[in-house]
Design a protein around this motif. Structure first.
Motif, mmCIF file in Angstrom:
data_model
loop_
_atom_site.group_PDB
_atom_site.id
_atom_site.type_symbol
_atom_site.label_atom_id
_atom_site.label_comp_id
_atom_site.label_asym_id
_atom_site.label_seq_id
_atom_site.Cartn_x
_atom_site.Cartn_y
_atom_site.Cartn_z
ATOM 1 N N HIS A 6 0.838 -1.202 0.000
ATOM 2 C CA HIS A 6 0.000 0.000 0.000
ATOM 3 C C HIS A 6 0.877 1.257 0.000
ATOM 4 O O HIS A 6 0.592 2.223 -0.723
ATOM 5 N N TYR A 7 1.944 1.239 0.786
ATOM 6 C CA TYR A 7 2.865 2.381 0.830
ATOM 7 C C TYR A 7 3.511 2.602 -0.540
ATOM 8 O O TYR A 7 3.604 3.734 -1.016
ATOM 9 N N ASP A 10 0.958 4.141 -2.875
ATOM 10 C CA ASP A 10 0.766 5.557 -2.554
ATOM 11 C C ASP A 10 1.950 6.401 -3.011
ATOM 12 O O ASP A 10 1.782 7.520 -3.501
ATOM 13 N N ARG A 13 1.694 6.772 -6.810
ATOM 14 C CA ARG A 13 0.643 7.733 -7.169
ATOM 15 C C ARG A 13 1.080 9.169 -6.880
ATOM 16 O O ARG A 13 0.816 10.079 -7.663
#
Length: 71
Positions: A6-7, A10, A13
């Motif tokens: 997830h990190y 992120d 992005r």
């Protein structure tokens, strides 16, 4: 999805949008622990209890009571 995945997503992005990268997982754990301790001490003072040494005092009472019962 794991925290690391997830990190990384992120971070990707943020890079695509020209934004700063988010903080790494666990970067602020010590700060959160300190704030939690301070809040707990504050609530103890507001409630009229000692803010520090409560566990040690409780263990001392328990040990003294236990020592009296074994003699």
């Amino acid at each position: 999805m794991s925290i690391t995945q997830h990190y990384l997503l992120d971070t990707y992005r943020a890079q695509q949008h020209g934004e700063p990268a988010p903080p790494a997982p666990g970067a602020h754990d010590w700060q959160v622990a300190r704030e939690w301790r301070d809040h707990r001490q504050f609530r103890a003072v507001v409630a009229g209890r000692p803010a520090r040494g409560r566990i040690r005092q409780a263990l001392g009472r328990w040990l003294r009571q236990w020592a009296r019962s074994t003699c």
